[in-house]
Design a protein around this motif. Structure first.
Motif, short mmCIF file in Angstrom:
data_model
loop_
_atom_site.label_atom_id
_atom_site.label_comp_id
_atom_site.label_asym_id
_atom_site.label_seq_id
_atom_site.Cartn_x
_atom_site.Cartn_y
_atom_site.Cartn_z
N ARG A 81 0.80 -1.21 0.00
CA ARG A 81 0.00 0.00 0.00
C ARG A 81 0.85 1.28 0.00
O ARG A 81 0.51 2.25 -0.69
N THR A 82 1.92 1.31 0.75
CA THR A 82 2.78 2.50 0.71
C THR A 82 3.34 2.69 -0.69
O THR A 82 3.41 3.81 -1.21
N GLU A 83 3.73 1.58 -1.33
CA GLU A 83 4.22 1.66 -2.71
C GLU A 83 3.14 2.21 -3.64
O GLU A 83 3.41 3.04 -4.50
N ALA A 84 1.90 1.74 -3.45
CA ALA A 84 0.80 2.23 -4.30
C ALA A 84 0.61 3.73 -4.14
O ALA A 84 0.42 4.46 -5.12
N PHE A 85 0.64 4.19 -2.90
CA PHE A 85 0.49 5.63 -2.66
C PHE A 85 1.63 6.42 -3.32
O PHE A 85 1.41 7.51 -3.87
N THR A 86 2.84 5.86 -3.29
CA THR A 86 3.95 6.58 -3.90
C THR A 86 3.87 6.53 -5.43
O THR A 86 4.36 7.46 -6.09
N TRP A 87 3.29 5.49 -6.00
CA TRP A 87 3.05 5.49 -7.44
C TRP A 87 2.13 6.65 -7.82
O TRP A 87 2.36 7.33 -8.83
N LEU A 88 1.09 6.87 -7.03
CA LEU A 88 0.17 7.95 -7.33
C LEU A 88 0.83 9.31 -7.12
O LEU A 88 0.68 10.23 -7.94
N THR A 89 1.56 9.44 -6.02
CA THR A 89 2.29 10.68 -5.78
C THR A 89 3.31 10.93 -6.88
O THR A 89 3.48 12.05 -7.37
N GLY A 90 4.01 9.85 -7.29
CA GLY A 90 4.98 9.98 -8.36
C GLY A 90 4.34 10.34 -9.68
O GLY A 90 4.92 11.07 -10.49
N ALA A 91 3.13 9.82 -9.92
CA ALA A 91 2.41 10.17 -11.16
C ALA A 91 2.08 11.66 -11.19
O ALA A 91 2.20 12.30 -12.24
N VAL A 92 1.67 12.21 -10.05
CA VAL A 92 1.42 13.65 -9.99
C VAL A 92 2.71 14.41 -10.29
O VAL A 92 2.71 15.39 -11.06
N ALA A 93 3.82 13.96 -9.71
CA ALA A 93 5.10 14.64 -9.94
C ALA A 93 5.53 14.53 -11.39
O ALA A 93 6.05 15.49 -11.97
N LEU A 94 5.32 13.36 -12.01
CA LEU A 94 5.70 13.18 -13.40
C LEU A 94 4.84 14.05 -14.32
O LEU A 94 5.35 14.69 -15.25
N GLY A 95 3.53 14.08 -14.05
CA GLY A 95 2.66 14.95 -14.83
C GLY A 95 3.03 16.41 -14.65
O GLY A 95 3.00 17.20 -15.60
N GLN A 96 3.39 16.76 -13.42
CA GLN A 96 3.82 18.13 -13.14
C GLN A 96 5.11 18.46 -13.88
O GLN A 96 5.26 19.55 -14.44
N ALA A 97 6.04 17.51 -13.90
CA ALA A 97 7.32 17.73 -14.58
C ALA A 97 7.12 17.93 -16.08
O ALA A 97 7.70 18.85 -16.68
N ALA A 98 6.31 17.07 -16.69
CA ALA A 98 6.04 17.23 -18.12
C ALA A 98 5.35 18.55 -18.39
O ALA A 98 5.63 19.24 -19.38
N ALA A 99 4.43 18.92 -17.49
CA ALA A 99 3.66 20.15 -17.70
C ALA A 99 4.53 21.40 -17.60
O ALA A 99 4.37 22.33 -18.39
N VAL A 100 5.42 21.45 -16.61
CA VAL A 100 6.25 22.65 -16.48
C VAL A 100 7.19 22.79 -17.67
O VAL A 100 7.50 23.91 -18.12
N THR A 101 7.63 21.65 -18.23
CA THR A 101 8.50 21.71 -19.40
C THR A 101 7.75 22.25 -20.61
O THR A 101 8.20 23.20 -21.27
N VAL A 102 6.60 21.65 -20.90
CA VAL A 102 5.83 22.06 -22.08
C VAL A 102 5.28 23.47 -21.89
O VAL A 102 5.35 24.31 -22.81
N ALA A 103 4.76 23.76 -20.70
CA ALA A 103 4.20 25.09 -20.45
C ALA A 103 5.28 26.16 -20.55
O ALA A 103 5.04 27.26 -21.07
N GLY A 104 6.49 25.86 -20.07
CA GLY A 104 7.58 26.82 -20.17
C GLY A 104 7.93 27.12 -21.61
O GLY A 104 8.17 28.28 -21.98
N GLN A 105 7.97 26.07 -22.44
CA GLN A 105 8.25 26.28 -23.85
C GLN A 105 7.14 27.09 -24.53
O GLN A 105 7.42 27.98 -25.36
N LEU A 106 5.90 26.81 -24.20
CA LEU A 106 4.79 27.55 -24.78
C LEU A 106 4.82 29.02 -24.38
O LEU A 106 4.53 29.91 -25.19
N GLU A 107 5.15 29.27 -23.12
CA GLU A 107 5.21 30.66 -22.65
C GLU A 107 6.35 31.42 -23.35
O GLU A 107 6.21 32.61 -23.66
N ASP A 108 7.48 30.74 -23.60
CA ASP A 108 8.60 31.39 -24.28
C ASP A 108 8.32 31.64 -25.75
O ASP A 108 8.71 32.66 -26.31
N ARG A 109 7.62 30.71 -26.41
CA ARG A 109 7.50 30.74 -27.86
C ARG A 109 6.18 31.33 -28.37
O ARG A 109 6.12 31.81 -29.50
#
Length: 432
Positions: A354-382
């Protein structure tokens, strides 16, 4: 109350029919891990925005800032589940203490490199261990609730309470980080984040009495202890769902910073993000106070549809007031999805994973956040100011389509059974 925790309250006569926060907070020993847990998770809400503000200041590019923050998020997403699995197997304290020390050192190194105007690749090298060593305090607190409340309808209330606590940190964290970076020095956010991680993490690790025992976390079965939560189909569906939620967090952080910078009011960044997080927190409080009659799978689909709808309107906002109003609505739509997703873990995943499952979900939020800040940063610049808001729209719509198509996998093997002793708990565990 019909929930993933129990469908027959009569099996547990001591449990209240309308569990609430007061009953939850009276759980014996809860405060010994709640207060240190809050202090230890506070820095996480400061990390991404502190990196964005510092790197943007030293490089002048939101794209570079987003990429550096993304490296941190990706490494956290990749290493968080492994950290959770180690915590299930060896105990939380054994994983937390070395992680806190590594994170503090790595965060300070990243700060020094940014101030020295090091090349972007050097920032990436420091960002990887910074993200990989982020203490997974939220999942650890949720696992402690699982031990304390197994067989109780208060599990849904606990999930709501943890979501509210997370969002309270996201109200305070961005405000504090923005104030430090704009009023003190651009490096003050990351330095404070590292210091709080060290102090809060060590305090939380010291609470040994409420740490789930290794044997209890494994459900009394050594073979179960080594099974990965990722093998559960419903967990994979929730991971995609939480990736979309992460895209909202990441897209909002970069796009709000760019928007307030474009109007000459950078100090409003923390305020606008705080409004967004406050909406999340308020709806989380309401979710935990409601005795739900609707199945959690249906609640997740409805709540996520509301999130996708409100997130799709963000890019149309061209004023501070309108953006604040939309941000509030988006925040109010996130909490129901987060709470329901975390609650479903209790019915889908054996206790030993269960702790692993919770960290998968937390990690998914972090991964989605990471992809979003990258793409959003490029969109804001360009593109135009506010183009980064297209990222939350795309992320939530794609995740909603996946959720609707695969929602049957969230029913789990125990769909119509009482979980009076907790899923995967074949051997009762003594609770202090």
């Amino acid at each position: 109350m019909e929930s993933t925790v129990t469908t027959e309250p009569s099996r547990n006569p001591a449990a209240p029919s309308r569990p609430g926060y007061g009953q939850l907070l009276r759980t014996r020993g809860a405060w010994t891990f709640l207060l240190p847990g809050f202090a230890a998770r506070q820095p996480f809400a400061m990390l991404t925005i502190s990196i964005v503000l510092l790197v943007q200041h030293t490089t002048g590019s939101y794209g570079a800032a987003g990429a550096a923050a993304a490296a941190t998020g990706v490494s956290m997403a990749l290493f968080a589940p492994y950290s959770g699995r180690l915590a299930d197997r060896y105990g939380q304290r054994a994983v937390l203490i070395p992680g806190v020390l590594v994170h503090t050192l790595a965060g300070l190194t990243l700060t020094a490199l940014a101030l020295a105007h090091a090349p972007l690749w050097a920032l990436f090298l420091a960002a990887v261990p910074t993200g990989a060593s982020v203490p997974q305090v939220g999942p650890m607190v949720r696992a402690r609730w699982g031990v304390k409340l197994q067989g109780s309808p208060l599990m849904t209330t606990a999930a709501a309470f943890e979501s509210v606590t997370d969002e309270l940190t996201f109200v305070v964290g961005p405000l504090l980080a923005t104030a430090l970076c704009t009023a003190v020095t651009p490096s003050a956010g990351l330095i404070t984040e590292a210091a709080l991680t060290l102090v809060g993490g060590l305090l939380f690790a010291a609470q040994k009495s409420t740490q789930p025992a290794v044997d209890a976390a494994a459900g009394g079965h050594a073979r179960v202890r080594h099974a990965s939560a990722l093998r559960v189909p419903g967990v994979r569906v929730l991971i995609v769902t939480f990736l979309g939620i992460g895209s909202v967090f990441g897209g909002m952080q970069v796009s709000l910073a760019a928007f307030t910078e474009s109007i000459g009011e950078p100090g409003l960044n923390g305020v606008l993000y705080g409004v967004f997080a406050a909406g999340n927190m308020l709806s989380g409080v309401a979710c935990g106070a409601i005795a739900w009659k609707v199945a959690p799978q249906r609640r997740l689909v409805v709540g996520y549809a509301a999130l996708a709808l409100t997130a799709s309107a963000l890019w149309t906002a061209h004023s501070v007031l309108l953006l604040a109003a939309l941000g509030l609505l988006v925040g109010m739509s996130i909490a129901p999805s987060l709470i329901t997703g975390y609650t479903l873990v209790d019915s889908l995943v054996p206790a030993g994973a269960r702790t692993e499952a919770f960290t998968w979900l937390t990690g998914a939020v972090a991964l989605g956040q990471a992809a979003a800040v990258t793409v959003a940063g490029q969109l804001e610049d360009r593109l135009w100011d506010g183009a980064g808001f297209l990222v939350p729209m795309a992320g939530t719509v794609l995740a909603l389509v996946t959720l609707v198509a695969l929602r049957s996998l969230l029913a789990g093997p125990q769909r119509n059974r009482t979980v009076a002793r907790g899923v995967g708990h074949r051997v009762p565990v003594t609770v202090d």
